[in-house]
Scaffold this motif. Sequence first.
Motif, PDB file in Angstrom:
ATOM      1  N   THR A 182     -13.327 -11.463  -3.636  1.00 53.32           N
ATOM      2  CA  THR A 182     -12.972 -12.111  -2.375  1.00 53.32           C
ATOM      3  C   THR A 182     -11.460 -12.283  -2.281  1.00 53.32           C
ATOM      4  O   THR A 182     -10.764 -12.331  -3.301  1.00 53.32           O
ATOM      5  CB  THR A 182     -13.632 -13.505  -2.250  1.00 53.32           C
ATOM      6  N   GLY A 183     -10.974 -12.381  -1.034  1.00 58.00           N
ATOM      7  CA  GLY A 183      -9.566 -12.655  -0.783  1.00 58.00           C
ATOM      8  C   GLY A 183      -8.638 -11.620  -1.370  1.00 58.00           C
ATOM      9  O   GLY A 183      -7.603 -11.963  -1.939  1.00 58.00           O
ATOM     10  N   CYS A 184      -8.979 -10.347  -1.222  1.00 59.38           N
ATOM     11  CA  CYS A 184      -8.193  -9.272  -1.842  1.00 59.38           C
ATOM     12  C   CYS A 184      -7.102  -8.754  -0.919  1.00 59.38           C
ATOM     13  O   CYS A 184      -7.250  -8.740   0.300  1.00 59.38           O
ATOM     14  CB  CYS A 184      -9.105  -8.108  -2.232  1.00 59.38           C
ATOM     15  N   ASN A 185      -6.025  -8.289  -1.541  1.00 57.95           N
ATOM     16  CA  ASN A 185      -4.920  -7.681  -0.823  1.00 57.95           C
ATOM     17  C   ASN A 185      -4.348  -6.588  -1.720  1.00 57.95           C
ATOM     18  O   ASN A 185      -3.887  -6.873  -2.828  1.00 57.95           O
ATOM     19  CB  ASN A 185      -3.850  -8.736  -0.503  1.00 57.95           C
ATOM     20  N   PHE A 186      -4.406  -5.321  -1.263  1.00 55.19           N
ATOM     21  CA  PHE A 186      -3.952  -4.187  -2.058  1.00 55.19           C
ATOM     22  C   PHE A 186      -2.839  -3.441  -1.341  1.00 55.19           C
ATOM     23  O   PHE A 186      -2.826  -3.358  -0.111  1.00 55.19           O
ATOM     24  CB  PHE A 186      -5.114  -3.221  -2.320  1.00 55.19           C
ATOM     25  N   ASP A 187      -1.945  -2.849  -2.117  1.00 57.68           N
ATOM     26  CA  ASP A 187      -0.891  -2.015  -1.535  1.00 57.68           C
ATOM     27  C   ASP A 187      -1.387  -0.575  -1.398  1.00 57.68           C
ATOM     28  O   ASP A 187      -2.528  -0.262  -1.742  1.00 57.68           O
ATOM     29  CB  ASP A 187       0.403  -2.103  -2.357  1.00 57.68           C
ATOM     30  N   GLY A 188      -0.535   0.306  -0.917  1.00 59.61           N
ATOM     31  CA  GLY A 188      -0.903   1.702  -0.697  1.00 59.61           C
ATOM     32  C   GLY A 188      -1.264   2.450  -1.970  1.00 59.61           C
ATOM     33  O   GLY A 188      -1.890   3.503  -1.910  1.00 59.61           O
ATOM     34  N   ASN A 189      -0.880   1.926  -3.118  1.00 59.91           N
ATOM     35  CA  ASN A 189      -1.211   2.546  -4.399  1.00 59.91           C
ATOM     36  C   ASN A 189      -2.467   1.959  -5.028  1.00 59.91           C
ATOM     37  O   ASN A 189      -2.830   2.321  -6.147  1.00 59.91           O
ATOM     38  CB  ASN A 189      -0.049   2.395  -5.385  1.00 59.91           C
ATOM     39  N   GLY A 190      -3.122   1.038  -4.318  1.00 56.85           N
ATOM     40  CA  GLY A 190      -4.341   0.430  -4.838  1.00 56.85           C
ATOM     41  C   GLY A 190      -4.111  -0.696  -5.820  1.00 56.85           C
ATOM     42  O   GLY A 190      -5.039  -1.120  -6.510  1.00 56.85           O
TER      43      GLY A 190
ATOM     44  N   CYS B 183      -9.370  -7.448 -10.451  1.00 57.40           N
ATOM     45  CA  CYS B 183      -9.008  -6.768 -11.699  1.00 57.40           C
ATOM     46  C   CYS B 183      -7.604  -6.189 -11.613  1.00 57.40           C
ATOM     47  O   CYS B 183      -7.192  -5.430 -12.482  1.00 57.40           O
ATOM     48  CB  CYS B 183     -10.018  -5.668 -12.009  1.00 57.40           C
ATOM     49  N   GLY B 184      -6.857  -6.511 -10.536  1.00 61.62           N
ATOM     50  CA  GLY B 184      -5.494  -6.022 -10.374  1.00 61.62           C
ATOM     51  C   GLY B 184      -5.379  -4.700  -9.651  1.00 61.62           C
ATOM     52  O   GLY B 184      -4.293  -4.253  -9.334  1.00 61.62           O
ATOM     53  N   LYS B 185      -6.538  -4.062  -9.387  1.00 66.51           N
ATOM     54  CA  LYS B 185      -6.529  -2.757  -8.725  1.00 66.51           C
ATOM     55  C   LYS B 185      -7.707  -2.665  -7.762  1.00 66.51           C
ATOM     56  O   LYS B 185      -8.710  -3.356  -7.916  1.00 66.51           O
ATOM     57  CB  LYS B 185      -6.648  -1.630  -9.753  1.00 66.51           C
ATOM     58  N   LEU B 186      -7.587  -1.747  -6.796  1.00 69.09           N
ATOM     59  CA  LEU B 186      -8.702  -1.494  -5.890  1.00 69.09           C
ATOM     60  C   LEU B 186      -9.892  -0.951  -6.660  1.00 69.09           C
ATOM     61  O   LEU B 186     -11.031  -1.367  -6.467  1.00 69.09           O
ATOM     62  CB  LEU B 186      -8.275  -0.515  -4.787  1.00 69.09           C
ATOM     63  N   VAL B 187      -9.651  -0.013  -7.575  1.00 72.00           N
ATOM     64  CA  VAL B 187     -10.684   0.544  -8.439  1.00 72.00           C
ATOM     65  C   VAL B 187     -10.414   0.023  -9.850  1.00 72.00           C
ATOM     66  O   VAL B 187      -9.403   0.364 -10.456  1.00 72.00           O
ATOM     67  CB  VAL B 187     -10.673   2.094  -8.419  1.00 72.00           C
TER      68      VAL B 187
END
Length: 161
Positions: free
Chosen positions: A8-16, A25-29
Amino acid sequence: MARIWGRTGCNFDGNGNGNCQTGGCGKLVCDPGNWGTIPKTLFEYALAQPNNPTDTIDISLIEGFNIPISFTPTSNSGALDGKCRTISCTADINGQCPQNWKVPGGCNSPCTTQGIGSCGASGDSTFYKQRCPDAYSFPEDDQSSTFACPSGTNYRLTFCP
């Protein structure tokens, strides 16, 4: 055994790369072996294991709670003496969370606040068990929290049912 959890409450940059309020976990994947931050509602499963004709499934609150979850067999339901059935944890745990366990977006458990070795069948673990009787609320809670379906069963996992 594999694990699935909602973030929940995630925010990712263009590099995931990025952060989540819960389960991140610090990354999209997530990298293999990176099980995300607590608190998180876990769904755990072992499908088609060698020499085992059943799939083993459970919902675990040992690492806390962040979102409601349900898991439904879409075939073979009722098989194995009723152990193949929908399991869920849909209580408003975040709204009812004891103040000393509250964190942004979720609710810790006695296992995360007091340590895995100090949580058990009595005391604080009953908070989760009373609200989500299908779910693990402490280690060794196998008898009331592990479910099985015949291998080859199809399933539907729902976050926030």
